[in-house]
Each structure stands twice: as structure tokens, then as C-alpha cells.
Design a protein around this motif. Sequence first.
Motif: not given
Length: 315
Positions: A141-142, A145
Motif C-alpha cells: 500500500l505504501i 501510494a
Amino acid sequence: MRSPVDLATAAGRRRAYGHTLICLAVLLCAAYLARRHWPTLETGAVRLAVADQEWLLVGAAAAVGTWAASALAQQGAVTRRLPGPRLVAAQFAASAANHLLPAGLGSGAVNLRFLMRCGLSAGRSAGALAVKATAGAGVRLILLAVLAPLCPGLLRVPHISPALLAGGLVAALLLAVLLAGPLRRRCRRGLAAVRADIRAVHTRPARAAALWGGSLAFATLHALVVIAVGRAVALPLSPLQVALLYLAASSAAALLPTPGGLGSLDAALALALTAAGAPAATAASAVLGYRLLTVWLPLLPSLLVLAMLVRRKAL
């Protein structure tokens, strides 16, 4: 009445027969998978025969590094020190088992058994796997993003029909009903145990660094395999674009419980590369090359390592 020597000899024979059957079962699984997906193997080999061999070697090196990264993350998920060589061998063997059972069950079963053999209880072993999975999902997810703003417009939210949206809402409602009562309390206890394990790991900076560093390296190296194969087959996309598309496709494919993502990841990644502007044939070659380096070429050796670990009672 049989003597203790006779009983010990009979027990040894039974173990030998059991180990032999396990080895035969492993080899049969390898032959079955190769026979079932032989057109994929043949087509991929033909298309990659004219690819840039230097980039393919880079991809192969990155694929080998994924097992070391997985071992590092697994070590970081527990406070007890694990035997390094056997830990890496277990991750290599788990990669094969992961392609035999859906939704990561094969890899989870191998790692669970390995941790229990190392002296951890079943609850602690399951908690360590949950900690590792949580860190892996968080890292993805990081990365998504971070990379999405660097490639504006590359990822598009797919159109969702009202019928599909209504079906999703109904499924969510049913899930909420199922989680009520005893099952809900059991899930809460499980989440509380995972949170306790995460806190315990993060009280030791070295373990936390291994957990997050290994998880980051694992995702990055898999993306690097796709990038290297894409360069080998002249995929007309930048490395950042390929990495972002791989992370998005692999995250979406994780929702489909197919063994090792076979089928779901292939379709999602090929579709993502094609939608981003890559020719369909080139995108297919990139996906096939990625699968050859991460699945098909290591499959037989990893199955043999799995059988060896079982024979030596490391699993």
C-alpha cells in the motif's frame, strides 16, 4: 511378542516408506503442473529465446533474491532467532507449495510447520505469519501510494456496474452477520493476539528493521523481475510504470484464491500492461517471462527442497 529392536526396525521402515511416498507425490505434482501448463512453458520459451539475455539474467538474480527477502521478513516477525540456512530453504520450498494450494495456503502451511519445528507454539507460529502478511500488505500500500503520483493517470478506477455494487453490499452485509456472536469474539481475540505480536516485534529494533526491510525488498525484487523481463522483450513502458502496474495487478490478483495467483495475476498483469499502451504480444511475453523466472524454472528444485526438508524433519 516382538522385541524393541524389531519394533524400532518396523517403525524405521514405515518412516522410510512414508518419506518415499512424499518424494513420489512431490515429483508427481511437478509432472502434473508441467503437463497441465506445457503450452505456456513452450510459448514462453520460444518468445524469450530472442530476448535480451543480460536483462533476463538481471531478472533471474532478482527472483533468487526474493527468497532471501522473504526469509528476512519471516525472521523479523518473530523474536526468537531462527536457523538462517534452513529458514531460506523453507522459503524456497514454500514458494513451490504456494503454487499447489490457493490463497497462499501452501506457503502458510510450510512456514507454520517450520516455525513449530523451531520451537514456537502453534499460536505463536500463526501469529508470526499474520505479522509478516500484515507488513507485506502495508508495504504494498505504501509503494502504491508513493508511485501513483509519479505516474499520473496510469491507474484508473474501473467502472463498476450497479448490479456488481449491489452484490458487493449484500456480501458485506452477510459477512457482518457471520462475524456476529462467537465468531466475532474469536476474530477479536485473534486480532488482539496479532497486535500483541506486532508490539513485541517492534520492541526490538533489529527485528522491526528485518520485518519491514524484508517485506520492502520482497515486493521491490518481484517488481524488478517484471521490469527486467520487460526490458528484455522491449516493453515500451518506464520502470516506474511497470512497477506500479505490477503492484496494482498483484494486489488485485490476491483477492482471487488461485494457487500462487496463477491465472489471476497473469490476466491482471497482462491487462494492466496492455491498457497502459504496451502491445498485447509484448505484454504477454513479459508476463510469461516473469512466470518462467519466478515459478516454472524454480519449481522442480523447490519441490525437491521441500521433500528434503520433510525427510530431515525440518518441516
